[in-house]
Design a protein around this motif. Sequence first.
Motif, PDB file in Angstrom:
ATOM      1  N   PHE A  68       0.869  -1.170   0.000  1.00  0.00           N
ATOM      2  CA  PHE A  68       0.000   0.000   0.000  1.00  0.00           C
ATOM      3  C   PHE A  68       0.904   1.217   0.000  1.00  0.00           C
ATOM      4  N   GLN A  69       0.573   2.226  -0.785  1.00  0.00           N
ATOM      5  CA  GLN A  69       1.385   3.437  -0.779  1.00  0.00           C
ATOM      6  C   GLN A  69       0.516   4.671  -0.906  1.00  0.00           C
ATOM      7  N   THR A  70       1.003   5.738  -0.299  1.00  0.00           N
ATOM      8  CA  THR A  70       0.384   7.049  -0.396  1.00  0.00           C
ATOM      9  C   THR A  70       1.500   8.048  -0.633  1.00  0.00           C
ATOM     10  N   GLN A  71       1.358   8.899  -1.624  1.00  0.00           N
ATOM     11  CA  GLN A  71       2.398   9.873  -1.926  1.00  0.00           C
ATOM     12  C   GLN A  71       1.935  11.269  -1.551  1.00  0.00           C
ATOM     13  N   PHE A  72       2.897  12.072  -1.033  1.00  0.00           N
ATOM     14  CA  PHE A  72       2.606  13.432  -0.560  1.00  0.00           C
ATOM     15  C   PHE A  72       3.539  14.457  -1.191  1.00  0.00           C
ATOM     16  N   GLY A  73       3.893  14.364  -2.450  1.00  0.00           N
ATOM     17  CA  GLY A  73       4.817  15.311  -3.079  1.00  0.00           C
ATOM     18  C   GLY A  73       6.249  14.882  -2.871  1.00  0.00           C
ATOM     19  N   ASP A  74       6.910  15.435  -1.833  1.00  0.00           N
ATOM     20  CA  ASP A  74       8.314  15.092  -1.581  1.00  0.00           C
ATOM     21  C   ASP A  74       8.461  13.967  -0.563  1.00  0.00           C
ATOM     22  N   SER A  75       7.350  13.328  -0.199  1.00  0.00           N
ATOM     23  CA  SER A  75       7.413  12.196   0.723  1.00  0.00           C
ATOM     24  C   SER A  75       6.323  11.186   0.350  1.00  0.00           C
ATOM     25  N   ALA A  76       6.477   9.991   0.893  1.00  0.00           N
ATOM     26  CA  ALA A  76       5.495   8.936   0.629  1.00  0.00           C
ATOM     27  C   ALA A  76       5.512   7.955   1.793  1.00  0.00           C
ATOM     28  N   LEU A  77       4.425   7.229   1.937  1.00  0.00           N
ATOM     29  CA  LEU A  77       4.332   6.175   2.937  1.00  0.00           C
ATOM     30  C   LEU A  77       4.116   4.864   2.196  1.00  0.00           C
ATOM     31  N   TYR A  78       4.994   3.906   2.443  1.00  0.00           N
ATOM     32  CA  TYR A  78       4.867   2.561   1.885  1.00  0.00           C
ATOM     33  C   TYR A  78       4.599   1.602   3.035  1.00  0.00           C
ATOM     34  N   GLN A  79       3.639   0.730   2.837  1.00  0.00           N
ATOM     35  CA  GLN A  79       3.338  -0.295   3.832  1.00  0.00           C
ATOM     36  C   GLN A  79       3.221  -1.625   3.115  1.00  0.00           C
ATOM     37  N   PHE A  80       3.760  -2.664   3.730  1.00  0.00           N
ATOM     38  CA  PHE A  80       3.652  -3.993   3.156  1.00  0.00           C
ATOM     39  C   PHE A  80       3.820  -5.030   4.249  1.00  0.00           C
ATOM     40  N   ASP A  81       3.270  -6.203   4.016  1.00  0.00           N
ATOM     41  CA  ASP A  81       3.502  -7.342   4.891  1.00  0.00           C
ATOM     42  C   ASP A  81       4.801  -7.991   4.454  1.00  0.00           C
ATOM     43  N   TYR A  82       5.583  -8.457   5.402  1.00  0.00           N
ATOM     44  CA  TYR A  82       6.852  -9.095   5.063  1.00  0.00           C
ATOM     45  C   TYR A  82       6.941 -10.480   5.685  1.00  0.00           C
TER      46      TYR A  82
END
Length: 137
Positions: A68-82
């Motif tokens: 799952f990802q969300t981008q905010f211009g100069d930053s982003a949040l990535y989430q995943f199960d590992y």
Amino acid sequence: KVLENYIFCFVDQSFLKKDYKFFPSAGSAAQFPVLNNWGLESEKQYFRYQKAKSKPGKSITLNLSNQFQTQFGDSALYQFDYNLSLQSDDQTISSDYKGTAQFKIFLDQRKQWVIVEWSDLRIGNLKSWSELKGRSY
């Protein structure tokens, strides 16, 4: 298993004025107090230990799913199960580690995406990546 490649993924204050932060999974910091002050030097030491203790000819396997990802211009949040699997000469760390990782990444002056924050979330009673870091320090 190349330290330089691993560390290159993290923020370098020469190119972005932010501190790296690691947030361990629930309960891990109590079990491994070193996780309370985890920084880039800790990441290096953890990685060196893993490399030194890996069984010859055996891989460290990292599988990622449910990204799952969300981008905010100069930053982003990535989430995943590992699912991280390794075989080591140190029997206390040979195992499978499962959880959810959240990376907050930023674009630095080199136009490279780098990890600034890493949150590790435990799934049930399974061993998390935080436990591996705590055991490997």
